[in-house]
Design a protein around this motif. Structure first.
Motif, short mmCIF file in Angstrom:
data_model
loop_
_atom_site.label_atom_id
_atom_site.label_comp_id
_atom_site.label_asym_id
_atom_site.label_seq_id
_atom_site.Cartn_x
_atom_site.Cartn_y
_atom_site.Cartn_z
N SER A 61 81.40 -46.43 14.78
CA SER A 61 82.39 -46.14 15.83
C SER A 61 81.76 -45.38 17.00
N LYS A 62 82.07 -45.85 18.20
CA LYS A 62 81.57 -45.14 19.39
C LYS A 62 82.32 -43.82 19.60
N ARG A 63 83.38 -43.61 18.84
CA ARG A 63 84.11 -42.34 18.94
C ARG A 63 83.36 -41.22 18.23
N VAL A 64 82.43 -41.59 17.34
CA VAL A 64 81.70 -40.58 16.57
C VAL A 64 80.50 -40.08 17.36
N THR A 65 80.35 -38.76 17.45
CA THR A 65 79.24 -38.13 18.16
C THR A 65 78.60 -37.11 17.22
N ASP A 90 86.53 -47.02 22.30
CA ASP A 90 86.41 -47.88 21.13
C ASP A 90 87.67 -47.74 20.29
N TYR A 91 88.42 -48.83 20.14
CA TYR A 91 89.64 -48.78 19.33
C TYR A 91 89.86 -50.19 18.81
N SER A 92 89.39 -50.42 17.58
CA SER A 92 89.46 -51.79 17.07
C SER A 92 90.45 -51.91 15.92
N GLU A 93 90.81 -53.15 15.62
CA GLU A 93 91.68 -53.48 14.48
C GLU A 93 91.03 -52.97 13.20
N ASP A 94 91.84 -52.52 12.25
CA ASP A 94 91.25 -52.11 10.98
C ASP A 94 90.91 -53.35 10.15
N PRO A 97 95.69 -54.21 27.58
CA PRO A 97 94.75 -53.53 28.48
C PRO A 97 95.28 -52.16 28.94
N GLU A 98 96.60 -51.97 28.90
CA GLU A 98 97.18 -50.69 29.32
C GLU A 98 96.67 -49.52 28.47
N MET A 99 96.12 -49.84 27.29
CA MET A 99 95.56 -48.78 26.44
C MET A 99 94.42 -48.04 27.13
N LEU A 100 93.65 -48.76 27.95
CA LEU A 100 92.50 -48.14 28.62
C LEU A 100 92.97 -47.02 29.54
N MET A 101 94.08 -47.24 30.24
CA MET A 101 94.64 -46.21 31.10
C MET A 101 95.31 -45.11 30.27
N ASN A 102 96.08 -45.51 29.26
CA ASN A 102 96.86 -44.52 28.52
C ASN A 102 95.97 -43.56 27.70
N PHE A 103 94.80 -44.05 27.27
CA PHE A 103 93.88 -43.20 26.50
C PHE A 103 92.72 -42.69 27.35
N ILE A 148 89.67 -58.62 11.30
CA ILE A 148 88.50 -58.81 12.15
C ILE A 148 88.47 -57.67 13.16
N LYS A 149 87.26 -57.14 13.37
CA LYS A 149 87.12 -55.98 14.25
C LYS A 149 87.24 -56.39 15.71
N LEU A 150 88.47 -56.39 16.22
CA LEU A 150 88.67 -56.77 17.63
C LEU A 150 89.19 -55.55 18.38
N GLN A 151 88.75 -55.35 19.61
CA GLN A 151 89.26 -54.22 20.39
C GLN A 151 90.75 -54.45 20.68
N LYS A 152 91.56 -53.43 20.44
CA LYS A 152 93.01 -53.56 20.66
C LYS A 152 93.32 -53.74 22.14
N SER A 153 92.42 -53.25 23.01
CA SER A 153 92.71 -53.30 24.45
C SER A 153 92.61 -54.72 25.01
N ILE A 154 92.12 -55.69 24.19
CA ILE A 154 92.08 -57.08 24.69
C ILE A 154 93.51 -57.56 24.89
#
Ligand code: HEC
Ligand code: HEC
Ligand code: HEC
Ligand code: HEC
Length: 428
Positions: A120-124, A103-107, A89-95, A80-86
């Motif tokens: 993906s919001k990472r794609v521009t 945007d960093y979700s489960e595969d 939350p330290e991922m938000l600071m580290n990245f 299920i596409k869930l954000q890993k930062s849930i």
């Protein structure tokens, strides 16, 4: 009477022989070519799994199960596409400063690879074509036409050529169904390690077809070519040592806005971690657990439902582990919980380090040399942490290495904090 019937039999004998010959001829010229056609009917540029599925329905029907979305039996990973930062939350600071903080979700399952890339919001608009490498079999044609030039071409320009998500042609040659690797970057990287993928034994191929995508990589500056950083080995510290040499001018993925450390972003090193793992040493390939043999109507086939093996413990694990299924599941969960605790702790220490280094950088009389040492320690700490934040089994593929490395990571982050405090002349 007896003699008469014998004579009659002799009379029809030539006809019987003729009929038998006729049947043999029909089999040779009509049935046999039809059988051969079964092997050659799929063209080399057929990427639609439904077409392959007409000939291989068992494999295709199990492939379709990859569309199912469910939590995993362990609560880690899942489809299920869930954000890993849930959960972290330290991922938000580290990245911070990197697209992975947006945007960093489960595969999830292979049939979603193109949907998830596009969403993906990472794609521009600037995202390079290299991102299609591990998402679609259409890469084969694009690479044939453009060579590595596709990698620096904007993804947006190539999208019209991509018709299918990951499917049969990524792993199989349609002429005979042998396993094959399609990603040129994997073939090149293994070549540098002295391994000719085209000649690899079957059991190795049962991991290589996965390793062509489930691996750490970086994009070469200017060309955006995909490179696997394996010249010094597959362990997290060995890959770090490789990056330290600034290969092909690749210095970092991004600079952290607070600590100003030059950061690396790890990408799903499932192949690297599993290769050095316990089960690999016993000769297991990815497919042994993730694509076990199944029986249907007396026919044996490989499951193409590539998901958590704990959804089918009987087929994946019980061939060797005869314990109760529930016990096996509990054992895996315990190992993952231990790894998660270390991961979470190291991640939080790293987040704190970014903050402390940021403040130290702003201090009036900071010692620049010491601050740079702190940044190097933090870069190393985060690499070791991210290796396990990015791999997908929550340490199961190699629990010893996960625990050992995450302890080192936490320790390095503590050292970074101490060094930054020394640089700024403060206590933290
Ligand atoms: C991610 C890689 C991958 C994809 C995608 C894939 N396969 Fe396979 N396939 C394998 C592996 C691994 C095996 C086991 C091969 C072995 O043991 O030699 C296999 C085996 C097979 C076999 C041999 C019989 C069997 O079941 O073991 C057939 C037929 C087959 N696959 C059909 C398909 C079809 C049809 C598709 C697309 C719907 C497909 N495969 C997609 C990896 C893949
Ligand atoms: C062509 C590249 C490619 C190949 C080959 C490939 N994968 Fe994947 N795999 C991916 C991508 C990309 C995703 C994530 C898709 C998404 O989230 O949309 C993924 C997702 C997964 C998942 C998560 C599924 C879920 O339900 O959460 C598992 C498990 C997995 N792959 C295992 C394997 C194994 C085992 C093999 C080899 C038999 C393999 N993959 C081969 C690219 C690949
Ligand atoms: C000994 C069995 C075994 C082998 C071998 C193995 N795995 Fe796994 N894998 C697992 C287990 C168990 C999990 C954890 C599943 C869970 O948490 O529900 C897992 C999880 C994963 C996931 C995440 C699934 C998800 O739910 O998101 C991926 C992706 C994956 N493995 C890929 C690979 C690849 C690629 C290889 C080979 C390089 C490999 N695995 C080898 C047992 C194995
Ligand atoms: C081909 C045989 C084989 C298969 C299949 C296999 N294992 Fe193992 N596994 C082993 C061996 C051998 C060991 C090491 C000896 C032992 O501890 O029993 C081991 C060890 C383990 C351990 C203990 C490691 C530790 O340090 O605690 C766990 C947990 C485990 N396996 C889980 C699984 C799961 C889950 C699956 C299925 C997804 C699986 N295994 C599939 C052979 C296998």
């Amino acid at each position: 009477m007896k003699v008469k019937s014998k004579n009659a039999f002799l009379k029809v004998l030539p006809s019987i022989v003729l009929i038998i010959l006729f049947i043999i001829l029909i089999r040779v010229f009509l049935v046999a070519p039809a059988g051969a056609e079964k092997l050659t009917v799929i063209s080399d540029t057929e990427y639609d799994p439904a077409v392959w599925g007409k000939i291989y329905p068992l494999e295709y029907n199990s492939y379709l199960k990859n569309k199912e979305m469910a939590v995993s039996p362990t609560g880690f990973g899942g489809s299920i596409k869930l954000q890993k930062s849930i959960r972290q939350p330290e991922m938000l600071m580290n990245f911070k400063g990197n697209a992975f903080s947006k945007d960093y979700s489960e595969d999830r399952g292979h049939p979603y690879s193109m949907d998830d890339l596009k969403e993906s919001k990472r794609v521009t608009p600037k995202t390079p074509g290299s991102c299609m490498t591990c998402k679609t079999p259409n890469l084969r044609d694009v690479y044939k036409d453009m060579g590595w030039n596709y990698a620096k071409t904007p993804l947006a320009e190539l999208l019209s050529r991509i018709k299918h998500p990951i499917s049969c042609a990524n792993c199989h040659d349609p002429q005979g169904m042998q396993l094959r690797v399609s990603n040129p970057a994997f073939i090149e990287a293994m070549g540098k390690r002295g391994i000719d993928v085209a000649k690899a034994p079957r059991q190795d191929m049962r991991s290589y077809v996965c390793g062509q995508c489930h691996s750490e990589y970086y994009l070469e500056p200017k060309t955006s070519r995909v490179i696997f950083p394996w010249d010094k080995g597959l362990k997290p510290q060995e890959i770090y040592a490789y990056y330290k040499d600034v290969p092909s001018g690749f210095e970092m993925d991004w600079q952290h806005p607070d600590s100003q450390a030059k950061m690396l972003k790890a990408q799903h090193p499932d192949f690297e971690l599993a290769s050095n793992g316990f089960h690999s040493k016993f000769g297991l390939a990815c497919a042994n657990c993730h694509m076990p043999f199944m029986l249907e109507g007396g026919v044996k086939y490989s499951s193409h439902w590539v998901t958590s093996p704990l959804k089918h413990i009987q087929a994946s694990c019980s061939t060797c582990h005869q314990q109760d299924e529930q016990l096996i599941l509990e054992r895996v969960k315990t190992k993952q919980n231990n790894v998660f605790q270390l991961l979470h702790t190291a991640g939080q220490t790293i987040a704190r380090a970014h903050e402390v280094l940021g403040k130290a950088g702003a201090a009036p009389k900071v010692n620049k040399a010491d601050l740079d040492k702190a940044r190097e320690l933090l870069r190393n700490a985060q690499w070791l942490w991210d290796f396990f934040a990015a791999e997908n089994s929550m340490g199961f593929h190699n629990t010893d290495e996960a625990q050992n490395t995450l302890k080192q990571s936490n320790d390095l982050a503590q050292q970074a904090i101490a060094m930054a405090s020394k640089a700024a002349g403060t206590q933290n």
